[in-house]
Design an enzyme around this catalytic site. Sequence first.
Site, PDB file in Angstrom:
ATOM      1  N   VAL A  72     -42.751 -44.505  58.119  1.00 47.09           N
ATOM      2  CA  VAL A  72     -42.243 -43.425  57.283  1.00 47.09           C
ATOM      3  C   VAL A  72     -41.023 -43.949  56.538  1.00 47.09           C
ATOM      4  O   VAL A  72     -40.115 -44.523  57.149  1.00 47.09           O
ATOM      5  CB  VAL A  72     -41.852 -42.191  58.121  1.00 47.09           C
ATOM      6  CG1 VAL A  72     -41.329 -41.081  57.227  1.00 47.09           C
ATOM      7  CG2 VAL A  72     -43.039 -41.714  58.949  1.00 47.09           C
ATOM      8  N   CYS A  73     -41.017 -43.774  55.219  1.00 44.21           N
ATOM      9  CA  CYS A  73     -39.863 -44.122  54.402  1.00 44.21           C
ATOM     10  C   CYS A  73     -39.448 -45.584  54.621  1.00 44.21           C
ATOM     11  O   CYS A  73     -40.265 -46.495  54.512  1.00 44.21           O
ATOM     12  CB  CYS A  73     -38.728 -43.154  54.709  1.00 44.21           C
ATOM     13  SG  CYS A  73     -37.380 -43.148  53.516  1.00 44.21           S
ATOM     14  N   THR A  74     -38.192 -45.839  55.000  1.00 44.64           N
ATOM     15  CA  THR A  74     -37.714 -47.208  55.159  1.00 44.64           C
ATOM     16  C   THR A  74     -38.185 -47.860  56.447  1.00 44.64           C
ATOM     17  O   THR A  74     -37.854 -49.018  56.701  1.00 44.64           O
ATOM     18  CB  THR A  74     -36.174 -47.249  55.102  1.00 44.64           C
ATOM     19  OG1 THR A  74     -35.639 -46.354  56.079  1.00 44.64           O
ATOM     20  CG2 THR A  74     -35.673 -46.847  53.732  1.00 44.64           C
ATOM     21  N   THR A  93     -42.652 -47.241  50.159  1.00 48.25           N
ATOM     22  CA  THR A  93     -41.408 -46.872  50.821  1.00 48.25           C
ATOM     23  C   THR A  93     -40.661 -45.936  49.872  1.00 48.25           C
ATOM     24  O   THR A  93     -41.206 -45.521  48.854  1.00 48.25           O
ATOM     25  CB  THR A  93     -40.562 -48.110  51.178  1.00 48.25           C
ATOM     26  OG1 THR A  93     -39.460 -47.718  52.014  1.00 48.25           O
ATOM     27  CG2 THR A  93     -40.015 -48.808  49.934  1.00 48.25           C
TER      28      THR A  93
END
Length: 337
Positions: A127-129, A147
């Site tokens: 998730v994300c970073t 990202t």
Amino acid sequence: MIEILAFPAVQLLDVTGPLQVFATVNDLVAEAGGAPPYAPRVVARRSNDAQSSDAGSTDPGGGETAGASVTASAGLRLFADPLPPVDAALDTLMVAGGPGVEAASADPVLMEWVRQRAVRACRVASVCTGAFLLAAAGLLDGKRAATHWSLCADLARRFPAVRVEPDPIFVHDGAVWTSAGVTAGIDLALALVEQDLGRSLALAAARYLVMFLKRPGGQAQFSAALSLQTAEDRFGALHDWINAHLDQDISLPVLARQAAMSERSFSRHYAEATGLTPARAVERLRVEAARRLLSDSGLPVKRIAQRCGFGSEETMRRGFLRLLAATPQDYRARFSS
């Protein structure tokens, strides 16, 4: 079994967003008289201080025998299960992101656990970073990945073996799933549910959570024209000039003169720097300007199309559909302040 890996300074919603999706699906299935399909849990490594003062906290299989607490970047403390043995049964390993991802990626013990756990898992997600942690572990090499929009260029620069895609809300490449920023982890979790249990149940969960099952458009609708950022050193002044003259003629000859190059040389150098033709770049900057006016002003769509240099509403509509997968009217309805 789904394990969501947390660490100090993790982004809270990266953990709780997907966790709530799986919990909601369990509730919906249980209400229908079925057995909950998911066993989600948050796992984290015990801090070095706790490990050094608690003999026997690590078991021979690479797991830990005592739980851990981590404080999220929002300040909330999470009490997590210990890292399980690397060879324990596992369906999905999901890695959250957050400001603490750099420190987590520098932890050799945690990184080795992630690598070995990923081998055991049927699929791996971030998730994300969290994509930075997977990339540091070598799990994204040769893979397409997403990202947070603001860090796509950084991910691509630091991990050239990763094929970073700046626009998708999430990317599915084989057994690896990666999502864009923060709330996109919920979109990814819903996609996992759809893959596991079908569209109907995933849609029921999305409705309960007041979410799109598949939200229209990519994350470019929340950011500037990302593909142009890598060329700011060379063409930043030109982009500033374009943004100040969007309602005027911005043809190739005009741009070449502004850049003090021949048309042929300018086209070649610009494409090398941005990966776009000058015409496509101008379209992106016009869409970006129109996007801001749609969300921040009450100007009619026709007036915005003229101000941003599209010439007609239909031309602007085609540009929005091509870049954002949404019409100007749909965009305004969803994001107008």
